[in-house]
Scaffold this motif. Structure first.
Motif, mmCIF file in Angstrom:
data_model
loop_
_atom_site.group_PDB
_atom_site.id
_atom_site.type_symbol
_atom_site.label_atom_id
_atom_site.label_comp_id
_atom_site.label_asym_id
_atom_site.label_seq_id
_atom_site.Cartn_x
_atom_site.Cartn_y
_atom_site.Cartn_z
ATOM 1 N N VAL A 6 0.830 -1.211 0.000
ATOM 2 C CA VAL A 6 0.000 0.000 0.000
ATOM 3 C C VAL A 6 0.865 1.262 0.000
ATOM 4 O O VAL A 6 0.696 2.158 -0.831
ATOM 5 C CB VAL A 6 -0.958 -0.008 1.206
ATOM 6 N N SER A 7 1.805 1.337 0.930
ATOM 7 C CA SER A 7 2.640 2.534 1.030
ATOM 8 C C SER A 7 3.579 2.675 -0.159
ATOM 9 O O SER A 7 3.850 3.786 -0.620
ATOM 10 C CB SER A 7 3.449 2.502 2.330
ATOM 11 N N GLY A 8 4.076 1.547 -0.665
ATOM 12 C CA GLY A 8 4.954 1.591 -1.824
ATOM 13 C C GLY A 8 4.239 2.089 -3.067
ATOM 14 O O GLY A 8 4.747 2.960 -3.785
ATOM 15 N N LEU A 9 3.043 1.558 -3.332
ATOM 16 C CA LEU A 9 2.275 1.998 -4.497
ATOM 17 C C LEU A 9 1.887 3.469 -4.388
ATOM 18 O O LEU A 9 1.970 4.218 -5.368
ATOM 19 C CB LEU A 9 1.020 1.134 -4.654
ATOM 20 N N ALA A 10 1.464 3.882 -3.195
ATOM 21 C CA ALA A 10 1.074 5.281 -2.998
ATOM 22 C C ALA A 10 2.264 6.210 -3.205
ATOM 23 O O ALA A 10 2.135 7.280 -3.823
ATOM 24 C CB ALA A 10 0.485 5.468 -1.604
ATOM 25 N N SER A 11 3.426 5.820 -2.709
ATOM 26 C CA SER A 11 4.628 6.650 -2.856
ATOM 27 C C SER A 11 5.048 6.748 -4.316
ATOM 28 O O SER A 11 5.358 7.838 -4.818
ATOM 29 C CB SER A 11 5.775 6.080 -2.020
ATOM 30 N N ILE A 12 5.070 5.612 -5.016
ATOM 31 C CA ILE A 12 5.467 5.610 -6.425
ATOM 32 C C ILE A 12 4.512 6.453 -7.262
ATOM 33 O O ILE A 12 4.926 7.243 -8.119
ATOM 34 C CB ILE A 12 5.540 4.165 -6.954
ATOM 35 N N ALA A 13 3.205 6.290 -7.008
ATOM 36 C CA ALA A 13 2.206 7.059 -7.760
ATOM 37 C C ALA A 13 2.340 8.551 -7.486
ATOM 38 O O ALA A 13 2.213 9.377 -8.400
ATOM 39 C CB ALA A 13 0.801 6.577 -7.398
ATOM 40 N N SER A 14 2.598 8.905 -6.235
ATOM 41 C CA SER A 14 2.739 10.328 -5.901
ATOM 42 C C SER A 14 3.974 10.931 -6.554
ATOM 43 O O SER A 14 3.971 12.091 -6.967
ATOM 44 C CB SER A 14 2.785 10.516 -4.386
ATOM 45 N N LEU A 15 5.046 10.154 -6.670
ATOM 46 C CA LEU A 15 6.252 10.637 -7.345
ATOM 47 C C LEU A 15 6.015 10.773 -8.847
ATOM 48 O O LEU A 15 6.425 11.763 -9.468
ATOM 49 C CB LEU A 15 7.421 9.690 -7.084
ATOM 50 N N ALA A 16 5.356 9.774 -9.432
ATOM 51 C CA ALA A 16 5.102 9.809 -10.871
ATOM 52 C C ALA A 16 4.243 11.011 -11.254
ATOM 53 O O ALA A 16 4.453 11.637 -12.303
ATOM 54 C CB ALA A 16 4.422 8.513 -11.315
ATOM 55 N N ALA A 17 3.269 11.339 -10.417
ATOM 56 C CA ALA A 17 2.396 12.477 -10.713
ATOM 57 C C ALA A 17 2.944 13.788 -10.172
ATOM 58 O O ALA A 17 2.796 14.842 -10.808
ATOM 59 C CB ALA A 17 1.002 12.223 -10.122
ATOM 60 N N GLY A 18 3.583 13.745 -9.014
ATOM 61 C CA GLY A 18 3.975 14.969 -8.333
ATOM 62 C C GLY A 18 5.235 15.614 -8.832
ATOM 63 O O GLY A 18 5.344 16.851 -8.845
ATOM 64 N N VAL A 19 6.214 14.826 -9.273
ATOM 65 C CA VAL A 19 7.483 15.413 -9.736
ATOM 66 C C VAL A 19 7.277 16.264 -10.991
ATOM 67 O O VAL A 19 7.759 17.407 -11.051
ATOM 68 C CB VAL A 19 8.541 14.315 -9.962
ATOM 69 N N PRO A 20 6.553 15.783 -12.012
ATOM 70 C CA PRO A 20 6.316 16.651 -13.178
ATOM 71 C C PRO A 20 5.526 17.914 -12.833
ATOM 72 O O PRO A 20 5.837 19.001 -13.336
ATOM 73 C CB PRO A 20 5.510 15.751 -14.133
ATOM 74 N N VAL A 21 4.526 17.765 -11.967
ATOM 75 C CA VAL A 21 3.743 18.942 -11.575
ATOM 76 C C VAL A 21 4.615 19.923 -10.791
ATOM 77 O O VAL A 21 4.555 21.141 -10.987
ATOM 78 C CB VAL A 21 2.512 18.522 -10.754
ATOM 79 N N GLY A 22 5.450 19.400 -9.904
ATOM 80 C CA GLY A 22 6.352 20.250 -9.139
ATOM 81 C C GLY A 22 7.344 20.972 -10.031
ATOM 82 O O GLY A 22 7.665 22.150 -9.807
ATOM 83 N N ALA A 23 7.829 20.266 -11.070
ATOM 84 C CA ALA A 23 8.758 20.897 -12.010
ATOM 85 C C ALA A 23 8.066 22.019 -12.777
ATOM 86 O O ALA A 23 8.633 23.104 -12.963
ATOM 87 C CB ALA A 23 9.301 19.847 -12.980
ATOM 88 N N ALA A 24 6.834 21.755 -13.209
ATOM 89 C CA ALA A 24 6.078 22.790 -13.925
ATOM 90 C C ALA A 24 5.798 23.990 -13.026
ATOM 91 O O ALA A 24 5.873 25.144 -13.461
ATOM 92 C CB ALA A 24 4.769 22.198 -14.447
ATOM 93 N N LEU A 25 5.511 23.711 -11.771
ATOM 94 C CA LEU A 25 5.228 24.791 -10.827
ATOM 95 C C LEU A 25 6.485 25.600 -10.524
ATOM 96 O O LEU A 25 6.437 26.820 -10.368
ATOM 97 C CB LEU A 25 4.653 24.205 -9.536
ATOM 98 N N GLY A 26 7.629 24.920 -10.454
ATOM 99 C CA GLY A 26 8.873 25.608 -10.154
ATOM 100 C C GLY A 26 9.417 26.406 -11.326
ATOM 101 O O GLY A 26 9.998 27.476 -11.140
ATOM 102 N N LEU A 27 9.228 25.880 -12.542
ATOM 103 C CA LEU A 27 9.797 26.528 -13.724
ATOM 104 C C LEU A 27 8.827 27.466 -14.419
ATOM 105 O O LEU A 27 9.237 28.406 -15.097
ATOM 106 C CB LEU A 27 10.261 25.464 -14.733
ATOM 107 N N GLY A 28 7.536 27.174 -14.299
ATOM 108 C CA GLY A 28 6.540 27.918 -15.058
ATOM 109 C C GLY A 28 6.306 29.325 -14.523
ATOM 110 O O GLY A 28 6.536 29.613 -13.350
ATOM 111 N N ARG A 29 5.842 30.154 -15.403
ATOM 112 C CA ARG A 29 5.430 31.513 -15.054
ATOM 113 C C ARG A 29 4.065 31.736 -15.693
ATOM 114 O O ARG A 29 3.969 32.124 -16.857
ATOM 115 C CB ARG A 29 6.454 32.545 -15.566
ATOM 116 N N PHE A 30 3.020 31.426 -14.965
ATOM 117 C CA PHE A 30 1.676 31.469 -15.525
ATOM 118 C C PHE A 30 0.718 32.074 -14.518
ATOM 119 O O PHE A 30 0.993 32.127 -13.314
ATOM 120 C CB PHE A 30 1.210 30.059 -15.917
#
Length: 227
Positions: A30-54
């Motif tokens: 349970v914790s492994g799947l939740a962590s992997i899914a959060s990284l797969a979805a969260g890292v790209p969103v975090g990168a967009a939030l950090g780099l983007g100007r919108f």
């Protein structure tokens, strides 16, 4: 003092219990799947939030910061209302299932991954950002290079996300129900045994939980140091 010593002795005696081994397995899944899914979805969103100007970036950042402190019981209750038989998603029959537990933990970990990834990218020197801009790369390649530069921060986000979900009890207890052999994980087992004054098995489960957290944290920090 005798109570504590007896609990410690019972704790180590309970480590070979087949039920505890089963609970450990479900906890890791349970914790492994939740962590992997959060990284797969969260890292790209975090990168967009950090780099983007919108437009709306500041509001989104505030929402992410608030989400990092979401009360687990509120997340669990919201999902329970959604997944209940008469709820909007009741037809999915996810109430009191490991799937619902994974979803709950994913929602708790996602803002942490997004926020820490964005913060890591924000820490890049202005010269590095100017170099990225000068390369005139597409959004995906630009984000990839930025993430390589802040790799230790991304690993730190993974550490924080796993720590959040593996130690969480409120949300998984609400949506999972702590059903023996089906949805019982280490944190809910500790609650169950403590309520019955079975302090030895509760302490044993706590020792295992601490060991899992230690192993995962040491492993991820080694990866961060090697990179």
């Amino acid at each position: 003092m005798g109570l504590i010593l007896d609990a410690i002795a019972d704790a180590f005696a309970s480590l070979g219990d087949p039920e505890l081994i089963e609970v450990v397995g479900l906890t890791l899944v349970v914790s492994g799947l939740a962590s992997i899914a959060s990284l797969a979805a969260g890292v790209p969103v975090g990168a967009a939030l950090g780099l983007g100007r919108f437009r709306g970036r500041s509001a989104l950042r505030v929402a992410v910061d608030v989400g990092m402190g979401l009360p687990p019981v509120l997340v669990g209750l919201t999902l329970l209302l959604l997944f209940w038989r008469s709820g909007p998603l009741g037809s999915l029959r996810l109430t009191f299932t490991p799937t619902a537990m994974v979803i709950a933990q994913f929602l708790l970990a996602l803002p942490i991954v997004v926020g820490l990834t964005a913060t890591a990218i924000d820490s890049l020197p202005s010269a590095a950002i100017e170099q990225l801009d000068a390369l005139r790369l597409g959004g995906v390649d630009r984000a990839r290079l930025a993430l390589i530069e802040v790799w230790p921060g991304v690993v730190g986000a993974a550490v924080a996300a796993f720590g959040r979900v593996v130690s969480e009890v409120g949300a998984v207890l609400i949506v999972g129900g702590n059903i023996s052999g089906e949805t019982r994980v280490l944190t809910t087992l500790i609650v169950q045994e403590s309520r019955q004054a079975r302090f030895g098995p509760a302490l044993g489960a706590g020792i295992v939980l601490l060991a899992i957290s230690l192993i995962v944290n040491v492993s991820l920090n080694r990866i961060r140091g090697a990179r």
